[in-house]
Structures are given as C-alpha cells and as structure tokens.
Motif scaffolding. Structure first.
Motif: not given
Length: 365
Positions: A159-188
C-alpha cells in the motif's frame, strides 16, 4: 544483465519518447492516455516489423502438421535407436524445407523487447533514469495513471508504494486483475481458434494434442506471472495478444490450412460468389450426393400413442385375415374334399398310365 540489455533500453525508451512527444500534442503530457498510447504504439510498431517472421511461422506450422504422420512413422520404426531417429528427422526436415524453430521466431524476436520494457518500467517505478528517459520524463511517467492505476505499479505492490505513486491498492489490484483476465481470455481464444478452425481434422497427430494442451497452459501462465507485471507491461502484453488474435483471424479467413473447417468455409464462400474453378467431375459427384441425400426419406417421428394405435390396427388386420382363411376352410363341403382327394389319386395313377410302362420281372409272368 543491464549491461547486455542496455542498447535495448535505449531503443525501447527512445521509441516510447517519440510516441509520447506526438501524443502530448493531443493529450496532457503527464496523462495515462499519452503514456499508455505510447506503449500501445510500441507494440504495433514491433508487430509490424515481425510480420515477415509471422508468415514464416504460419508456413512452418503447416509444414509441421503435414509432416506429423511421417514423423510418427519414423519414431515407431527407430524406437530403439535414438540417434538414427534424430538423423531421419533432420533428413525429413531438410527434404521438406521445414525448420521447427520457425514456429517460435515471433516469440523469440519479441522477447528481448518485452524484457527491456519490463526493466524500463521497473526503473521508472523506482524513480531512476533509464535510456533516453531523463528525470523529468521519469517523473511524468510515474504520475501517469491508466484507469486509476499507475503505469509502474504491480498487483503485488504494498500500500505504501502504491500511495507514493498517487493511487490506492484497491484501484491497482482491480485494474491489474481485469487486465490479467483479458490477457488470459484473449490468449485462450486465439489458441482455440487455431485448433477448431485452422487444423486439418482428417489427420489425428500428436501436434494437435500439443496445441490443445497449450490452449490451457498459456492462459494459466499469464494469470500466474501477470501479478508480477507492472501495469504498463500488462498494457503491452494485452495489446500484443489482441493484435495476434486479429492477425490470425485475417490469415485463417484468407489463407486457411487445407482440410480445415476454415478451408471448407472459404471454398463455400468462393463457390457462392462464382470465383471457384472446380473439376466438372467433382461437381457432378457432389450433385449426385446431394440428390441422393434429398431423395432419401427419413421415417417420420411418431409419438408413443400413435405407435400404439398403428400397432393395434395392424394386429386387427392380421387377426381378420386369419379368421377369413379359417372360414374359407370351414366352408368347404365334404364332397369337395373327397373329390379333391380322388382327383389327386387319379392324377398320380394317370402319370403311370399315360407314361411308359415299367416292364414286368420275368419271374412274375
């Protein structure tokens, strides 16, 4: 490793900076749109340069599919002699002009750029200059957010590193999970499209089993390793997956593998447009098959009640016929029966009288 990849750091960072300078004319230079589109443009540029290798990959994949039966025969024939087996395989590759490594060329050629981009984004996250990115550009990239997630942030960041970049841990994890799912589905979907539409289904080979296994392995790999990728790398990888999917759809539609489902569909489209030149014998054979199929009548499906009614009606008809036969037999008069018996006896005796007589034995004269 940085010493070896340092030229690539300069190349990747220079390309990103050039695209960023262009998109800064449209968007805010510190925005995620300017930096995100710069990464997407980097992918497009690399994939355009890799088109000749992609064509070689398609040809190599087709040749490998065609050679699978011969390769299997060689493996069965020289099962106990691995050296001879390898020699025969190399001879087969040479005769057919096939290079097994050609199917991996686009991935191998793209891997150095992927690693370089990963390291560049890592250094941006740490606030360090890299390649042609000076401190001002590094700070600008650190402030860039894509849907609320900093380009240099990861799913596993605290959380501290994400806050230093001007964001929140929830936003980062939600966006990364969505992008990982899209990556996996497109590859499949990319791998599934290759398996279901562009493979000769008339030949069952180990190559098909390998492709089927990769269809499930690659998405799992993306899901596992994706949590350690920065958002910028996820943007890069998702873009290249979408590009691969579109490029593959174009190739399958325009130039499918003979014997595959896509090839049959392409032939039907060309035939409907009148652009397909066929042998007259094949046309007549196809028409004969279609006529025979149309002439063949399938029995109509009946309900259980209808089948029971039809069965009872047939039984009644059979019973009525039996009764009629018995009544006819009962209606015969006794004299008629006697006359029939006499007629049959006279017929038998008439055969004896009308024909040549058997000579009597001398002892009976």
């Amino acid at each position: 490793m940085d010493t070896i990849l340092n030229p690539l750091y300069y190349a990747v960072s220079w390309i990103i900076v050039q695209f960023h300078s262009f998109f800064s004319l449209i968007f805010n230079k510190d925005s995620g749109a300017a930096w995100g589109l710069s990464i997407v443009s980097l992918v497009v540029l690399i994939r355009i340069c890799l088109i000749p290798l992609f064509v070689k990959q398609i040809k190599a994949t087709r040749n490998m599919q065609a050679l699978q039966p011969k390769m299997k025969a060689i493996q069965e024939r020289y099962k106990s002699d691995k050296q001879r087996q390898s020699e025969e395989m190399m001879k087969l590759y040479k005769e057919s002009g096939t290079n097994p490594l050609s199917s991996c060329l686009p991935i191998l050629a793209q891997s150095p750029f992927f690693i370089a981009l990963y390291q560049v984004l890592n250094k941006i996250a740490g606030g360090h200059e890299v390649g042609v990115l000076d401190q001002g550009l590094v700070d600008s990239a650190r402030r860039a957010h894509i849907f609320g997630a900093p380009i240099a942030s990861k799913f596993m960041d605290n959380a501290s590193k994400v806050e230093s970049l001007g964001s929140t841990l929830t936003d980062v994890r939600v966006i990364t999970v969505i992008m990982i799912v899209l990556m996996s589905l497109s590859q499949f979907y990319t791998q599934r499209q290759l398996m279901t539409k562009n493979v000769d289904l008339t030949v069952k080979t180990p190559f098909m089993q390998q492709q089927k296994m990769l269809m499930y392995v690659f998405p799992i790999m993306f899901a596992v390793f994706g949590i350690n990728f920065p958002v910028g790398v996820l943007v890069y990888w998702l873009t290249t997956n979408v590009w691969t999917l579109g490029q593959q759809m174009f190739v399958i539609r325009r130039n499918p593998t003979p014997g595959s489902l896509a090839y049959t569909q392409r032939q039907e489209r060309l035939r409907a447009k009148g652009k397909l030149k066929e042998d007259p014998a094949e046309i007549e054979a196809r028409k004969a098959v279609e006529a025979a199929r149309a002439a063949r009548q399938q029995p109509k499906r009946q309900t259980k009640a209808k089948r029971q009614v039809a069965g009872s009606g047939q039984a009644q008809t059979t019973t009525g016929a039996g009764k009629k036969t018995s009544l006819e037999k009962q209606g015969e008069q006794p004299g008629d029966a006697k006359s029939k018996q006499a007629g049959s006896r006279s017929a038998k005796s008439g055969q004896r009288k009308g024909g040549p007589q058997r000579p009597k034995h001398p002892s009976k004269k």
